[in-house]
Write an enzyme that holds these catalytic residues in place. Sequence first.
Site, mmCIF file in Angstrom:
data_model
loop_
_atom_site.group_PDB
_atom_site.id
_atom_site.type_symbol
_atom_site.label_atom_id
_atom_site.label_comp_id
_atom_site.label_asym_id
_atom_site.label_seq_id
_atom_site.Cartn_x
_atom_site.Cartn_y
_atom_site.Cartn_z
ATOM 1 N N ASP A 1 1.006 -1.202 0.059
ATOM 2 C CA ASP A 1 -0.148 -0.083 -0.042
ATOM 3 C C ASP A 1 0.796 1.221 -0.125
ATOM 4 O O ASP A 1 0.300 2.290 -0.405
ATOM 5 C CB ASP A 1 -0.864 0.115 1.430
ATOM 6 C CG ASP A 1 -1.812 -1.140 1.303
ATOM 7 O OD1 ASP A 1 -1.784 -1.896 0.299
ATOM 8 O OD2 ASP A 1 -2.515 -1.274 2.315
ATOM 9 N N ASP B 1 -3.314 4.797 -2.659
ATOM 10 C CA ASP B 1 -2.469 4.008 -2.049
ATOM 11 C C ASP B 1 -1.854 3.104 -3.370
ATOM 12 O O ASP B 1 -2.390 3.083 -4.269
ATOM 13 C CB ASP B 1 -3.477 2.934 -1.519
ATOM 14 C CG ASP B 1 -3.935 3.330 -0.105
ATOM 15 O OD1 ASP B 1 -3.750 4.455 0.431
ATOM 16 O OD2 ASP B 1 -4.451 2.433 0.802
ATOM 17 N N HIS C 1 -7.940 -1.285 -3.498
ATOM 18 C CA HIS C 1 -6.780 -1.891 -3.816
ATOM 19 C C HIS C 1 -7.222 -2.759 -4.975
ATOM 20 O O HIS C 1 -8.253 -3.513 -4.846
ATOM 21 C CB HIS C 1 -6.127 -2.664 -2.538
ATOM 22 C CG HIS C 1 -5.739 -1.593 -1.591
ATOM 23 N ND1 HIS C 1 -5.329 -1.841 -0.455
ATOM 24 C CD2 HIS C 1 -5.377 -0.258 -1.810
ATOM 25 C CE1 HIS C 1 -5.059 -0.940 0.393
ATOM 26 N NE2 HIS C 1 -5.291 0.134 -0.369
ATOM 27 N N ASP D 1 -5.621 -5.313 -6.039
ATOM 28 C CA ASP D 1 -4.823 -6.556 -6.138
ATOM 29 C C ASP D 1 -5.873 -7.641 -5.636
ATOM 30 O O ASP D 1 -5.125 -8.883 -5.295
ATOM 31 C CB ASP D 1 -3.453 -6.664 -5.487
ATOM 32 C CG ASP D 1 -3.560 -5.952 -4.177
ATOM 33 O OD1 ASP D 1 -4.450 -5.705 -3.684
ATOM 34 O OD2 ASP D 1 -2.472 -6.065 -3.541
ATOM 35 N N CYS E 1 -0.297 -8.018 -1.172
ATOM 36 C CA CYS E 1 -0.227 -6.991 -0.209
ATOM 37 C C CYS E 1 1.245 -7.026 0.627
ATOM 38 O O CYS E 1 1.576 -6.090 0.893
ATOM 39 C CB CYS E 1 -1.618 -7.091 0.649
ATOM 40 S SG CYS E 1 -2.960 -7.460 -0.105
HETATM 41 N N1 ABU Z 1 -5.800 -4.961 0.089
HETATM 42 C C1 ABU Z 1 -6.462 -5.534 -0.642
HETATM 43 C C2 ABU Z 1 -8.168 -5.669 0.259
HETATM 44 C C3 ABU Z 1 -9.134 -6.129 -1.090
HETATM 45 C C4 ABU Z 1 -10.404 -6.435 -0.458
HETATM 46 O O1 ABU Z 1 -10.718 -6.460 0.535
HETATM 47 O O2 ABU Z 1 -10.872 -7.289 -1.342
#
Ligand code: ABU
Length: 366
Positions: free
Chosen positions: A107, A195, A244, A246, A350
């Site tokens: 992040d 981020d 995010h 990913d 992450c």
């Molecule tokens: N840091 C990725 C979180 C994504 C999600 O909660 O699906």
Amino acid sequence: MAKIVNSWNDWDPLKRVIVGRCDNSMIPPEEPATSEKVPVDSEMRGMWGLRPLATVERGNECLENLVKILEDRGVVVDRPTPLQWNQAIGTPDFRNDSMMTCMPPRDILLTIGNEIMASANSFRCRYFEYLAYWPLMKQYFDEDPEFKWTQAPRPRLTDASYKHNYYDEKITLEERLVRTANKDFVTTEVEPMWDAADVMRMGKDLFIQHGLTTNRTAMDWFQRYYPEYRVHAVNFPGDPYPIHIDATFVPLRPGLIINNPHRKLPEEQRAIFEANDWQIVEAAQPAHDEPPALCYSSVWLSMNCLVLDPKTVIVEASEVYQQEQMDKLGMNVIPCDLRDAYPFGGGLHCSTADVYREGECLDYFP
Ligand code: ABU
């Protein structure tokens, strides 16, 4: 002197990487940007303080599992230096009763070529998190004469950076989805906020998720800072908590991406991939119905994998459906027990930040 920093995407052969640490991690106090992210029914709402020591130790154990897998494969692993995250912080513009953690590094640090840039996060509790990585940045700076050590413009995070009363405890999931579809998020546009985990690097193209943690002004800033790259704003209307990219849109190798089936890339944004013969495959279902206790993230950390090279991927050990799918897609799968690190901020992708991947900046969308 050696070249230490180089990475243009998430799939070239990984040679050096940063893995986070859970030490001293906090559940931060509520603030305008974080309350929007915590679901109404989460056991974390209204709670803040040091995370229980046993969970910190277990989280660190999981990260050590990852370190071992990486080191056994010859990848050099660097670790941050945690601060006492329970300290109150202040700037001329705001005060916060604590910081958060140095998990996850993804992040905070964005690696593009020989540059590592610390991000411009919208959470006040993350304002000083970059300090945990500064000893590593200094080491890379001393050892690699080409390394560019950069800090993005620091947001002020005054009250003007957020929409107040945006969050209302009575908001339904459907209303959240309408907001996502309308690209109406908790941050304003008074300054760039982003981020690093919202930025997907694909050589000459940067695909950046517009959501709760990254605003439109950030996209504009990126395009001006990197005029030689193409910056694409992407959004995923099916995600009520868009934060995010990913666990939503994850490239495995050139030509292949897995997309969260609940957070599909809209038709018009798919065109660039389809025109260049990329395959977008729906990711497998997660193996769990719920995230672990005290976790901010969704069950879709199942697809938050770490690609070691275009044929090899690390997937969380309990995510059997995702492993099976990766296998069918022609990847060699390495399972890693990491689920108890999820509450500290995320999964395998992450928990890491790229330092060195073999390869160069290519144009995948000519
Ligand atoms: N840091 C990725 C979180 C994504 C999600 O909660 O699906």
